[in-house]
Design an enzyme around this catalytic site. Structure first.
Site, PDB file in Angstrom:
ATOM      1  N   ASP A   6      27.355 -20.176 -46.344  1.00  0.00           N
ATOM      2  CA  ASP A   6      27.428 -21.643 -46.483  1.00  0.00           C
ATOM      3  C   ASP A   6      26.012 -22.209 -46.546  1.00  0.00           C
ATOM      4  O   ASP A   6      25.051 -21.554 -46.131  1.00  0.00           O
ATOM      5  CB  ASP A   6      28.186 -22.260 -45.296  1.00  0.00           C
ATOM      6  CG  ASP A   6      28.296 -23.782 -45.411  1.00  0.00           C
ATOM      7  OD1 ASP A   6      28.472 -24.284 -46.532  1.00  0.00           O
ATOM      8  OD2 ASP A   6      28.171 -24.471 -44.385  1.00  0.00           O
ATOM      9  N   SER A   7      25.913 -23.424 -47.048  1.00  0.00           N
ATOM     10  CA  SER A   7      24.606 -24.081 -47.094  1.00  0.00           C
ATOM     11  C   SER A   7      24.102 -24.371 -45.676  1.00  0.00           C
ATOM     12  O   SER A   7      22.907 -24.463 -45.448  1.00  0.00           O
ATOM     13  CB  SER A   7      24.716 -25.397 -47.863  1.00  0.00           C
ATOM     14  OG  SER A   7      25.657 -26.252 -47.236  1.00  0.00           O
ATOM     15  N   CYS A  69      31.345 -22.835 -49.364  1.00  0.00           N
ATOM     16  CA  CYS A  69      30.591 -24.051 -49.639  1.00  0.00           C
ATOM     17  C   CYS A  69      31.006 -24.515 -51.036  1.00  0.00           C
ATOM     18  O   CYS A  69      30.888 -23.759 -52.007  1.00  0.00           O
ATOM     19  CB  CYS A  69      29.094 -23.742 -49.598  1.00  0.00           C
ATOM     20  SG  CYS A  69      28.036 -25.098 -50.144  1.00  0.00           S
ATOM     21  N   GLU A 148      27.285 -35.804 -40.236  1.00  0.00           N
ATOM     22  CA  GLU A 148      26.355 -35.000 -39.437  1.00  0.00           C
ATOM     23  C   GLU A 148      25.729 -35.821 -38.316  1.00  0.00           C
ATOM     24  O   GLU A 148      25.380 -35.299 -37.266  1.00  0.00           O
ATOM     25  CB  GLU A 148      25.263 -34.405 -40.328  1.00  0.00           C
ATOM     26  CG  GLU A 148      25.846 -33.362 -41.250  1.00  0.00           C
ATOM     27  CD  GLU A 148      24.833 -32.385 -41.791  1.00  0.00           C
ATOM     28  OE1 GLU A 148      23.647 -32.752 -41.879  1.00  0.00           O
ATOM     29  OE2 GLU A 148      25.251 -31.272 -42.146  1.00  0.00           O
ATOM     30  N   CYS A 180      34.414 -30.876 -50.099  1.00  0.00           N
ATOM     31  CA  CYS A 180      33.211 -30.686 -49.282  1.00  0.00           C
ATOM     32  C   CYS A 180      33.706 -30.388 -47.871  1.00  0.00           C
ATOM     33  O   CYS A 180      34.572 -31.105 -47.349  1.00  0.00           O
ATOM     34  CB  CYS A 180      32.358 -31.957 -49.297  1.00  0.00           C
ATOM     35  SG  CYS A 180      30.949 -31.869 -48.169  1.00  0.00           S
ATOM     36  N   HIS A 182      32.547 -30.793 -44.972  1.00  0.00           N
ATOM     37  CA  HIS A 182      32.375 -31.837 -43.950  1.00  0.00           C
ATOM     38  C   HIS A 182      33.548 -32.819 -43.917  1.00  0.00           C
ATOM     39  O   HIS A 182      33.862 -33.371 -42.878  1.00  0.00           O
ATOM     40  CB  HIS A 182      31.105 -32.646 -44.220  1.00  0.00           C
ATOM     41  CG  HIS A 182      29.839 -31.912 -43.899  1.00  0.00           C
ATOM     42  ND1 HIS A 182      29.435 -30.798 -44.584  1.00  0.00           N
ATOM     43  CD2 HIS A 182      28.889 -32.152 -42.967  1.00  0.00           C
ATOM     44  CE1 HIS A 182      28.282 -30.382 -44.092  1.00  0.00           C
ATOM     45  NE2 HIS A 182      27.932 -31.177 -43.113  1.00  0.00           N
TER      46      HIS A 182
HETATM   47  N1  DGL Z   1      28.502 -27.170 -47.630  1.00  0.00           N
HETATM   48  C1  DGL Z   1      28.478 -28.272 -48.567  1.00  0.00           C
HETATM   49  C2  DGL Z   1      29.787 -28.341 -49.335  1.00  0.00           C
HETATM   50  O1  DGL Z   1      30.816 -27.878 -48.864  1.00  0.00           O
HETATM   51  C3  DGL Z   1      28.260 -29.609 -47.889  1.00  0.00           C
HETATM   52  C4  DGL Z   1      26.925 -29.789 -47.258  1.00  0.00           C
HETATM   53  C5  DGL Z   1      25.767 -29.693 -48.211  1.00  0.00           C
HETATM   54  O2  DGL Z   1      25.557 -30.604 -49.025  1.00  0.00           O
HETATM   55  O3  DGL Z   1      25.076 -28.686 -48.113  1.00  0.00           O
HETATM   56  O4  DGL Z   1      29.781 -28.871 -50.419  1.00  0.00           O
END
Ligand code: DGL
Length: 259
Positions: A6-7, A69, A148, A180, A182
């Protein structure tokens, strides 16, 4: 061992689901927190960073990679297998299949980071499976920082969300894809603002079900790098704030190792 990329740390929401669906299966997690968020980064940067992160996981014993991600999946999900020596599961295809099965009128709304929406990946995948799909996509760049920051229940967040969802409501979408990770944390805010008749897809639940349906976990070895631990989590930048957020996302204390 299953490798999760993941990012940052929102992929821990998937790790949590997988651990309960696949008891006994070892996991290794990599969050590129030093470069997160990916949401507004150029595709070249995301591709390069994601490939490096996935190779890190493979070098430590991952036998399959899950791109947990949406932004990475949108940018490089379809071609990542060319760069890796193990199978890759990305998010978009399973989520799009689920959305098409759920939708009555094939009128879709997609919300996500700027890079995800601008890539056109969800729009193309939906139309690729069924060309009668009508897709309205909306980038929501303010949502990740608000979530966040812990502003999930603030009036400002609700107002911004309403504003982002309004055009999709006006277009009378019947199915919404919150693309996304989040956004999972604000489903209870999305639901009343998009309308109770709209199908709300849960991408992480879809992805977790897809992975567990492959029924391969018993084939995965517990690698030496994980040892007796159930999971091992690596991040590219570790701060106290990140650790606190990680515990929140994972719902229990978690050890993060910086690489
Ligand atoms: N992990 C990213 C996603 O699911 C969200 C957070 C980011 O922008 O890195 O798109």
């Amino acid at each position: 061992m299953i490798g999760i990329f993941d990012s940052g740390i929102s992929g821990l929401l998937l790790l949590e689901k997988l651990e309960s669906l696949l008891p006994g299966c070892p996991f290794i997690y990599y969050g590129d927190s030093a470069y997160a968020p990916y949401g507004a980064k150029p595709p070249e940067v995301i591709s390069e960073r994601s490939r490096a992160g996935c190779n890190f996981l493979i070098n430590r014993g991952a036998e399959i990679i899950v791109l947990a991600c949406h932004t990475t999946s949108a940018v490089i999900g379809q071609t990542m297998h060319r760069h890796l020596s193990v199978p890759v599961i990305e998010m978009i295809q399973p989520v799009v299949k689920e959305a098409i099965a759920a939708s009555d009128g094939k009128r879709f709304g997609v919300i996500g980071t700027k890079t995800t929406i601008e890539s056109g990946a969800y729009q193309t995948a939906l139309k690729g499976l069924d060309d009668s799909c009508v897709v309205h996509a909306k980038a929501c760049p303010l949502l990740v920082p608000l979530i966040e920051e812990g502003w999930r229940n603030k009036r400002e967040t609700k107002m911004i969300l309403r504003r982002y969802l309004r055009p999709l409501k006006l277009m009378q979408v019947d199915t919404l894809l919150p693309a996304c990770n989040h956004y999972q944390l604000i489903y209870s805010l999305i639901r009343p603002r998009i309308g109770k008749k709209v199908h709300l897809i849960d991408p992480l639940a879809t992805l977790a079900a897809e992975i567990s349906s492959l029924a391969f976990p018993q084939n995965f070895a517990v690698s030496e790098s994980v040892g007796r631990q159930r999971h091992r989590c690596f991040v590219t930048s570790r701060t106290e704030y990140l650790e606190k957020s990680a515990n929140y996302y994972f719902n229990q204390p978690l050890k993060l190792t910086q690489v």
